[in-house]
Write a protein that holds these residues in place. Structure first.
Motif, PDB file in Angstrom:
ATOM      1  N   LEU A 100      59.159  36.178  45.003  1.00 11.39           N
ATOM      2  CA  LEU A 100      57.894  35.528  44.679  1.00 11.39           C
ATOM      3  C   LEU A 100      58.086  34.354  43.735  1.00 11.39           C
ATOM      4  N   PHE A 101      59.254  34.259  43.166  1.00 10.57           N
ATOM      5  CA  PHE A 101      59.426  33.314  42.073  1.00 10.57           C
ATOM      6  C   PHE A 101      60.261  32.098  42.469  1.00 10.57           C
ATOM      7  N   GLY A 102      60.610  31.991  43.717  1.00 11.63           N
ATOM      8  CA  GLY A 102      61.333  30.820  44.174  1.00 11.63           C
ATOM      9  C   GLY A 102      60.410  29.899  44.946  1.00 11.63           C
ATOM     10  N   ARG A 103      60.819  28.690  45.173  1.00 13.04           N
ATOM     11  CA  ARG A 103      60.023  27.742  45.948  1.00 13.04           C
ATOM     12  C   ARG A 103      60.455  27.850  47.415  1.00 13.04           C
ATOM     13  N   ALA A 104      59.599  28.425  48.220  1.00 16.13           N
ATOM     14  CA  ALA A 104      59.935  28.638  49.616  1.00 16.13           C
ATOM     15  C   ALA A 104      59.507  27.443  50.450  1.00 16.13           C
ATOM     16  N   GLU A 126      52.999  39.011  35.633  1.00 14.43           N
ATOM     17  CA  GLU A 126      54.236  38.233  35.805  1.00 14.43           C
ATOM     18  C   GLU A 126      54.128  37.264  36.976  1.00 14.43           C
ATOM     19  N   ILE A 127      53.387  37.645  38.028  1.00 11.69           N
ATOM     20  CA  ILE A 127      53.209  36.744  39.161  1.00 11.69           C
ATOM     21  C   ILE A 127      52.301  35.582  38.775  1.00 11.69           C
ATOM     22  N   VAL A 128      51.255  35.869  38.010  1.00 15.07           N
ATOM     23  CA  VAL A 128      50.381  34.796  37.518  1.00 15.07           C
ATOM     24  C   VAL A 128      51.186  33.802  36.688  1.00 15.07           C
ATOM     25  N   GLU A 129      52.069  34.322  35.868  1.00 12.06           N
ATOM     26  CA  GLU A 129      52.848  33.458  34.976  1.00 12.06           C
ATOM     27  C   GLU A 129      53.898  32.652  35.726  1.00 12.06           C
ATOM     28  N   LYS A 130      54.627  33.295  36.648  1.00 13.00           N
ATOM     29  CA  LYS A 130      55.778  32.651  37.273  1.00 13.00           C
ATOM     30  C   LYS A 130      55.465  31.965  38.592  1.00 13.00           C
ATOM     31  N   ASN A 131      54.392  32.372  39.248  1.00 14.48           N
ATOM     32  CA  ASN A 131      54.066  31.743  40.524  1.00 14.48           C
ATOM     33  C   ASN A 131      52.556  31.568  40.680  1.00 14.48           C
ATOM     34  N   PRO A 132      51.948  30.758  39.821  1.00 18.16           N
ATOM     35  CA  PRO A 132      50.494  30.544  39.928  1.00 18.16           C
ATOM     36  C   PRO A 132      50.101  29.881  41.239  1.00 18.16           C
ATOM     37  N   GLU A 133      51.014  29.093  41.841  1.00 14.95           N
ATOM     38  CA  GLU A 133      50.696  28.456  43.113  1.00 14.95           C
ATOM     39  C   GLU A 133      50.439  29.502  44.198  1.00 14.95           C
ATOM     40  N   PRO A 162      50.533  47.045  34.202  1.00 16.57           N
ATOM     41  CA  PRO A 162      50.447  45.577  34.270  1.00 16.57           C
ATOM     42  C   PRO A 162      49.628  45.116  35.468  1.00 16.57           C
ATOM     43  N   ILE A 163      48.396  44.740  35.233  1.00 15.61           N
ATOM     44  CA  ILE A 163      47.514  44.306  36.312  1.00 15.61           C
ATOM     45  C   ILE A 163      46.532  43.277  35.775  1.00 15.61           C
ATOM     46  N   VAL A 164      46.167  42.326  36.638  1.00 14.86           N
ATOM     47  CA  VAL A 164      45.205  41.304  36.247  1.00 14.86           C
ATOM     48  C   VAL A 164      44.311  41.004  37.439  1.00 14.86           C
ATOM     49  N   VAL A 165      43.018  40.863  37.179  1.00 16.66           N
ATOM     50  CA  VAL A 165      42.029  40.545  38.208  1.00 16.66           C
ATOM     51  C   VAL A 165      41.915  39.031  38.321  1.00 16.66           C
ATOM     52  N   ILE A 166      42.146  38.503  39.539  1.00 16.73           N
ATOM     53  CA  ILE A 166      42.117  37.049  39.703  1.00 16.73           C
ATOM     54  C   ILE A 166      40.943  36.584  40.564  1.00 16.73           C
ATOM     55  N   ALA A 167      40.102  37.506  41.018  1.00 19.74           N
ATOM     56  CA  ALA A 167      38.862  37.141  41.713  1.00 19.74           C
ATOM     57  C   ALA A 167      38.044  38.405  41.932  1.00 19.74           C
ATOM     58  N   THR A 168      36.722  38.269  41.930  1.00 17.02           N
ATOM     59  CA  THR A 168      35.821  39.363  42.280  1.00 17.02           C
ATOM     60  C   THR A 168      35.121  38.981  43.574  1.00 17.02           C
ATOM     61  N   VAL A 169      35.283  39.812  44.610  1.00 22.64           N
ATOM     62  CA  VAL A 169      34.765  39.468  45.933  1.00 22.64           C
ATOM     63  C   VAL A 169      33.296  39.836  46.068  1.00 22.64           C
ATOM     64  N   TYR A 170      32.920  41.044  45.652  1.00 22.52           N
ATOM     65  CA  TYR A 170      31.502  41.399  45.638  1.00 22.52           C
ATOM     66  C   TYR A 170      31.199  42.265  44.430  1.00 22.52           C
ATOM     67  N   TYR A 171      29.907  42.416  44.108  1.00 24.40           N
ATOM     68  CA  TYR A 171      29.524  42.699  42.734  1.00 24.40           C
ATOM     69  C   TYR A 171      28.861  44.040  42.484  1.00 24.40           C
ATOM     70  N   ASP A 172      28.803  44.891  43.468  1.00 19.18           N
ATOM     71  CA  ASP A 172      28.204  46.203  43.265  1.00 19.18           C
ATOM     72  C   ASP A 172      28.850  47.168  44.252  1.00 19.18           C
ATOM     73  N   PRO A 173      29.521  48.230  43.773  1.00 18.49           N
ATOM     74  CA  PRO A 173      30.105  49.214  44.687  1.00 18.49           C
ATOM     75  C   PRO A 173      29.052  50.079  45.371  1.00 18.49           C
ATOM     76  N   ARG A 211      40.587  31.619  36.654  1.00 21.28           N
ATOM     77  CA  ARG A 211      41.505  30.481  36.778  1.00 21.28           C
ATOM     78  C   ARG A 211      41.675  30.031  38.226  1.00 21.28           C
ATOM     79  N   PHE A 212      41.663  30.976  39.172  1.00 19.00           N
ATOM     80  CA  PHE A 212      42.023  30.635  40.549  1.00 19.00           C
ATOM     81  C   PHE A 212      40.825  30.552  41.500  1.00 19.00           C
ATOM     82  N   VAL A 213      39.615  30.729  40.972  1.00 22.03           N
ATOM     83  CA  VAL A 213      38.442  30.669  41.848  1.00 22.03           C
ATOM     84  C   VAL A 213      37.743  29.327  41.686  1.00 22.03           C
TER      85      VAL A 213
END
Length: 368
Positions: free
Chosen positions: A29-33, A231-238, A109-120, A339-341
């Motif tokens: 995940l951390f290289g430029r493919a 770690e993915i957010v930090e090393k591969n935000p793209e 280690p987990i981070v939420v980068i988007a919320t798709v819908y707002y009520d379960p 950050r990503f939405v």
């Protein structure tokens, strides 16, 4: 907390296990493919109308547009799915907020980068002819629940907010495989439930249920969220940006084209169409999910947007009712990010069409 059932769950189990076993391992995940980056993505449960949209990404060209090759696997509940992402078994996932916040409280280690819908759509499922009209009417009645379900831990929170004397409610533990049937057969007067799972099942049995959503009584949690590891957010935000734009792009397609999207779902997962009531169940679950997307967060900002001011209260709810005693309250500022939405939006005209398309499903929740 694990997601409850969908009409396709039994027939899809074999498919899900096989799909998970056949997933390719992702490249670094951390290289430029230069070629398409391979991504392993998990759903919270068996693909259904409330979670299937990443599965159609290849068919609608979204993944190719963003130069990723995403493999999508079923999950085994939100807690397990969050743990699978945190441990590196998957790169990203679509996980219910309760599972994400609980994983963070366990210091995974987990981070939420988007919320798709707002009520379960957690709440109380009722028969159409039930005399129960208000939460207080549950007193003196039998309430069925599955102790390991997503919503069960929050029954006390709802009871407290709604002014229910819990000592006057007979709580009956029911197996997850038969809880909807127990309601229909009047073995219990009501059940705790996740609406996107139980409402389609009950409807498939020929009944039209009523539903009391807990979110109207202050038991508020976000629902499906896209997650990864810090770690993915930090090393591969793209890559994070590509995944968020791709998955939200898939979801936007279902909002704009709900029927053809379901047909694509049945194409990539034929069990949906072969199971009795499978397509109708998926249609109802999709409609309820799309109802829960029509919130100011998405309409006024963009798909995926999280109201960061609401997150602390949701964490407090998890810590009080869902977390073990040794859990550590996570920091909202590092747990959820916008950050990503912002790239995937619907026009006002498109939102108006979504509202029109979902009007029939609002009736299940007592909405106009």
């Amino acid at each position: 907390m694990s997601e409850t059932r969908n009409i396709t769950r039994r027939s899809a189990l074999k498919f899900g296990v096989a799909a998970a076993a056949s997933l390719p391992f992702s490249s670094s995940l951390f290289g430029r493919a230069t070629a398409q980056e391979q991504v392993k993505f998990t759903l919270p449960w068996i693909p259904n109308g409330s979670s299937y949209w990443p599965m159609i990404g290849k068919e609608i060209g979204v993944f190719a547009k963003h130069n990723i090759d995403m493999s999508v696997a079923r999950g085994f509940g939100s807690v397990a799915a969050a743990q699978a992402v945190a441990s590196g078994q998957f790169d990203f996932g679509m996980v219910f907020a309760g599972g994400n916040f609980l994983a963070a409280a366990r210091q995974l280690p987990i981070v939420v980068i988007a919320t798709v819908y707002y009520d379960p759509i957690m709440g109380i499922a009722l028969r159409a002819d039930s005399p129960i009209k208000t939460p207080k009417d549950l007193e003196g009645k039998k309430l069925g629940t599955v102790p390991t379900s997503a919503e069960s831990p929050f029954w006390p929170a709802f009871a407290k907010n709604a002014g229910i004397d819990m000592s006057k409610v007979s709580l009956v533990q029911v197996d997850s495989k038969v809880i909807e049937r127990a309601l229909i057969d009047k073995q219990v007067d009501a059940t705790t439930a996740v609406g996107t799972s139980s409402i389609p099942l009950i409807a498939a049995m020929g009944e039209r249920p009523r539903f009391l959503p807990w979110s109207r009584y202050g038991v508020e949690l976000y629902a499906g969220q896209i997650v990864t590891r810090p770690e993915i957010v930090e090393k591969n935000p793209e890559l994070c940006q590509k995944v968020v734009d791709s998955v939200l792009g898939c979801y936007a397609h279902t909002l704009r084209e709900p029927q053809s999207s379901l047909e694509l779902f049945a194409k990539v997962m034929p069990e949906v169409g072969l199971t009795r009531g499978g397509m109708e169940s998926a249609r109802i679950a999709q409609g309820l999910t799309q109802l829960a997307t029509q919130r100011p967060e998405a309409i006024e900002n963009s798909l995926g947007w999280s109201d960061l001011d609401k997150i602390p209260g949701m964490i407090d709810l998890i810590m009080e009712f869902g977390a073990p005693k040794d859990a550590v309250r996570p920091d909202p500022a590092t747990l959820v990010t916008n950050r990503f939405v912002g790239n995937v939006k619907l026009t006002p005209e498109e939102w108006a069409k979504v509202k029109e398309n979902t009007s029939e499903f609002a009736a299940y929740l007592g909405e106009s």
